[in-house]
Scaffold this motif. Structure first.
Motif, PDB file in Angstrom:
ATOM      1  N   ALA A   1       0.792  -1.234   0.000  1.00  0.00           N
ATOM      2  CA  ALA A   1       0.000   0.000   0.000  1.00  0.00           C
ATOM      3  C   ALA A   1       0.825   1.286   0.000  1.00  0.00           C
ATOM      4  N   PRO A   2       1.868   1.424   0.833  1.00  0.00           N
ATOM      5  CA  PRO A   2       2.622   2.690   0.868  1.00  0.00           C
ATOM      6  C   PRO A   2       3.338   3.036  -0.442  1.00  0.00           C
ATOM      7  N   HIS A   3       3.513   2.048  -1.310  1.00  0.00           N
ATOM      8  CA  HIS A   3       4.246   2.263  -2.561  1.00  0.00           C
ATOM      9  C   HIS A   3       3.334   2.590  -3.737  1.00  0.00           C
ATOM     10  N   LEU A   4       2.027   2.630  -3.506  1.00  0.00           N
ATOM     11  CA  LEU A   4       1.071   2.842  -4.585  1.00  0.00           C
ATOM     12  C   LEU A   4       0.475   4.239  -4.513  1.00  0.00           C
ATOM     13  N   ASP A   5      -0.261   4.617  -5.557  1.00  0.00           N
ATOM     14  CA  ASP A   5      -0.897   5.932  -5.571  1.00  0.00           C
ATOM     15  C   ASP A   5      -1.966   6.009  -4.484  1.00  0.00           C
ATOM     16  N   ASP A   6      -2.461   7.198  -4.245  1.00  0.00           N
ATOM     17  CA  ASP A   6      -3.345   7.456  -3.105  1.00  0.00           C
ATOM     18  C   ASP A   6      -4.609   6.594  -3.131  1.00  0.00           C
ATOM     19  N   GLU A   7      -5.217   6.439  -4.304  1.00  0.00           N
ATOM     20  CA  GLU A   7      -6.452   5.656  -4.409  1.00  0.00           C
ATOM     21  C   GLU A   7      -6.205   4.200  -4.026  1.00  0.00           C
ATOM     22  N   LEU A   8      -5.157   3.598  -4.592  1.00  0.00           N
ATOM     23  CA  LEU A   8      -4.866   2.200  -4.307  1.00  0.00           C
ATOM     24  C   LEU A   8      -4.361   2.007  -2.880  1.00  0.00           C
ATOM     25  N   ASN A   9      -3.609   2.982  -2.388  1.00  0.00           N
ATOM     26  CA  ASN A   9      -3.151   2.928  -1.001  1.00  0.00           C
ATOM     27  C   ASN A   9      -4.352   2.832  -0.055  1.00  0.00           C
ATOM     28  N   LYS A  10      -5.298   3.733  -0.214  1.00  0.00           N
ATOM     29  CA  LYS A  10      -6.481   3.749   0.652  1.00  0.00           C
ATOM     30  C   LYS A  10      -7.303   2.476   0.493  1.00  0.00           C
ATOM     31  N   PHE A  11      -7.420   1.995  -0.744  1.00  0.00           N
ATOM     32  CA  PHE A  11      -8.198   0.783  -1.001  1.00  0.00           C
ATOM     33  C   PHE A  11      -7.573  -0.424  -0.312  1.00  0.00           C
ATOM     34  N   TYR A  12      -6.269  -0.614  -0.472  1.00  0.00           N
ATOM     35  CA  TYR A  12      -5.617  -1.774   0.129  1.00  0.00           C
ATOM     36  C   TYR A  12      -5.640  -1.714   1.653  1.00  0.00           C
ATOM     37  N   VAL A  13      -5.455  -0.529   2.213  1.00  0.00           N
ATOM     38  CA  VAL A  13      -5.541  -0.383   3.673  1.00  0.00           C
ATOM     39  C   VAL A  13      -6.962  -0.710   4.154  1.00  0.00           C
ATOM     40  N   SER A  14      -7.964  -0.357   3.349  1.00  0.00           N
ATOM     41  CA  SER A  14      -9.355  -0.632   3.732  1.00  0.00           C
ATOM     42  C   SER A  14      -9.670  -2.124   3.778  1.00  0.00           C
ATOM     43  N   LEU A  15      -8.855  -2.933   3.098  1.00  0.00           N
ATOM     44  CA  LEU A  15      -9.093  -4.377   3.059  1.00  0.00           C
ATOM     45  C   LEU A  15      -8.483  -5.117   4.251  1.00  0.00           C
ATOM     46  N   LEU A  16      -7.598  -4.464   4.987  1.00  0.00           N
ATOM     47  CA  LEU A  16      -6.815  -5.157   6.008  1.00  0.00           C
ATOM     48  C   LEU A  16      -7.668  -5.786   7.105  1.00  0.00           C
ATOM     49  N   ARG A  17      -8.662  -5.066   7.581  1.00  0.00           N
ATOM     50  CA  ARG A  17      -9.429  -5.559   8.722  1.00  0.00           C
ATOM     51  C   ARG A  17     -10.192  -6.842   8.374  1.00  0.00           C
ATOM     52  N   SER A  18     -10.834  -6.860   7.197  1.00  0.00           N
ATOM     53  CA  SER A  18     -11.588  -8.060   6.818  1.00  0.00           C
ATOM     54  C   SER A  18     -10.654  -9.235   6.554  1.00  0.00           C
ATOM     55  N   GLU A  19      -9.529  -8.986   5.886  1.00  0.00           N
ATOM     56  CA  GLU A  19      -8.584 -10.081   5.601  1.00  0.00           C
ATOM     57  C   GLU A  19      -8.026 -10.660   6.896  1.00  0.00           C
ATOM     58  N   ALA A  20      -7.740  -9.806   7.861  1.00  0.00           N
ATOM     59  CA  ALA A  20      -7.223 -10.279   9.150  1.00  0.00           C
ATOM     60  C   ALA A  20      -8.264 -11.138   9.869  1.00  0.00           C
ATOM     61  N   ARG A  21      -9.517 -10.736   9.809  1.00  0.00           N
ATOM     62  CA  ARG A  21     -10.579 -11.530  10.444  1.00  0.00           C
ATOM     63  C   ARG A  21     -10.782 -12.857   9.719  1.00  0.00           C
ATOM     64  N   HIS A  22     -10.669 -12.839   8.389  1.00  0.00           N
ATOM     65  CA  HIS A  22     -10.851 -14.080   7.622  1.00  0.00           C
ATOM     66  C   HIS A  22      -9.845 -15.147   8.062  1.00  0.00           C
ATOM     67  N   TYR A  23      -8.600 -14.746   8.240  1.00  0.00           N
ATOM     68  CA  TYR A  23      -7.579 -15.723   8.657  1.00  0.00           C
ATOM     69  C   TYR A  23      -7.920 -16.299  10.030  1.00  0.00           C
ATOM     70  N   GLN A  24      -8.395 -15.445  10.938  1.00  0.00           N
ATOM     71  CA  GLN A  24      -8.746 -15.903  12.280  1.00  0.00           C
ATOM     72  C   GLN A  24      -9.960 -16.831  12.250  1.00  0.00           C
ATOM     73  N   ASP A  25     -10.927 -16.522  11.385  1.00  0.00           N
ATOM     74  CA  ASP A  25     -12.124 -17.367  11.258  1.00  0.00           C
ATOM     75  C   ASP A  25     -11.758 -18.750  10.732  1.00  0.00           C
TER      76      ASP A  25
END
Length: 255
Positions: free
Chosen positions: A188-212
Motif C-alpha cells: 500500500a505505501p508504494h502505490l498511488d493514493d487511491e490504491l493505497n487507501k483501497f488496500y488499507v481498507s481491506l486489512l481488517r476483513s482479511e485479518a478476520r478471515h484468517y482468524q475465522d
C-alpha cells in the motif's frame, strides 16, 4: 486506519506467517507496468476466495436447496471471469444472496461454518466489484491469466481422509488470507493514493478471515492442530520466499 490500529491489527498476522514478503517482490509489484496484472490477479483471487468458502459450505454444511442458492449467487461473477460475459453495471445489480443458507441436520459445526463463510463470501464479492471498478476507471481491460503456483502448492499437502481434508483446507485458507493481508499492508505505501487507501481498507476483513479459518479448523479437529499449522506455515513460507519465474499477487521471490 490510524497507524497504531494498523500495527495492532498486523501483529498477529506477522507472528502467524513464517516469513515476510521479499523486498524484491515489492519492487516488482510497485512498477506501473505491472499494475494491470496485479489488479487482474487480485480480481481473480477475490473470486477464488469466495469460491473456496462456497465449496466448504456446500460440501460440509448446507442442505441441497441452500447449495443451489449459493451456485446461483456466484454465477454472474464466474461468467464474467471465465466467459467474459457481463459488465460492471450488470454485476452491480447482482450482489445479494437470495435465500438463507440452512445447515444439514447432522452437522455439528454447520451453522458456525455457514455464518463465517457467508460473511467472507459477501466481503470477497464486494472486493471483487471494487477491484473491477478500479480497473474500469483506469482503462484496464479484464484478460484471462494463468494461476500462480501458490494455492496449488499449498493444496498438495492436504491429507486424503476426513476430517483431515477439511482441517487442512481450513488451515490453508487461514494462510492465504493472512498472506493477502500482509501483502496489502506492505504494498500500500508504494502505490498511488487511491490504491493505497483501497488496500488499507481491506486489512481488517482479511485479518478476520484468517482468524475465522483457523478457529474453524480448531473447532472441527477438537484437538491441538499446531503441528499441521506449522507444516503449512513452512510450505507457505517456501512458496513465498523461493525464486519464482511468474509474477502474481501471491508469487514468490522474482527470479
Amino acid at each position: 486506519m490510524e497507524k497504531e490500529n494498523y500495527d495492532e491489527l498486523l501483529a498477529p498476522i506477522k507472528s502467524f506467517l513464517q516469513c515476510d514478503t521479499p523486498d524484491s517482490w515489492i519492487e516488482l509489484a510497485k512498477c506501473p507496468e505491472n499494475l494491470s496484472v496485479l489488479l487482474t490477479d487480485h480480481l481473480i483471487c477475490e473470486l477464488k476466495a469466495g469460491q473456496t468458502a462456497m465449496w466448504l459450505i456446500r460440501k460440509y454444511a448446507a442442505d441441497k436447496a441452500s447449495s443451489a442458492a449459493l451456485l446461483e449467487w456466484f454465477q454472474p461473477y464466474e461468467k464474467f471471469v471465465y466467459k467474459k460475459e457481463g459488465t460492471l453495471a450488470s454485476l452491480a445489480e447482482h450482489h445479494k444472496l437470495s435465500k438463507s443458507i440452512v445447515p444439514k441436520s447432522n452437522c455439528d459445526f454447520g451453522q458456525e461454518l455457514i455464518d463465517k463463510m457467508v460473511l467472507l463470501i459477501k466481503e470477497e464479492l464486494h472486493h471483487f466489484y471494487q477491484v473491477l471498478e478500479i480497473m474500469h476507471s483506469r482503462g484496464v481491460d479484464y484478460e484471462n491469466i494463468t494461476a500462480s503456483r501458490y494455492a496449488k502448492g499449498m493444496m498438495q499437502h492436504v491429507r486424503t481422509h476426513e476430517p483431515a481434508i477439511l482441517i487442512d483446507k481450513l488451515i490453508c485458507g487461514a494462510y492465504i488470507e493472512a498472506r493477502s493481508c500482509e501483502r496489502f499492508a506492505k504494498l500500500a505505501p508504494h502505490l498511488d493514493d487511491e490504491l493505497n487507501k483501497f488496500y488499507v481498507s481491506l486489512l481488517r476483513s482479511e485479518a478476520r478471515h484468517y482468524q475465522d479459518y483457523l478457529a474453524l479448523a480448531e473447532q472441527v479437529a477438537g484437538h491441538d492442530i499446531s503441528d499441521r499449522v506449522k507444516l503449512f506455515g513452512e510450505v507457505e513460507a517456501e512458496l513465498i520466499s523461493s525464486p519464482d519465474s511468474d509474477f502474481k499477487f501471491h508469487s514468490g521471490a522474482p527470479k
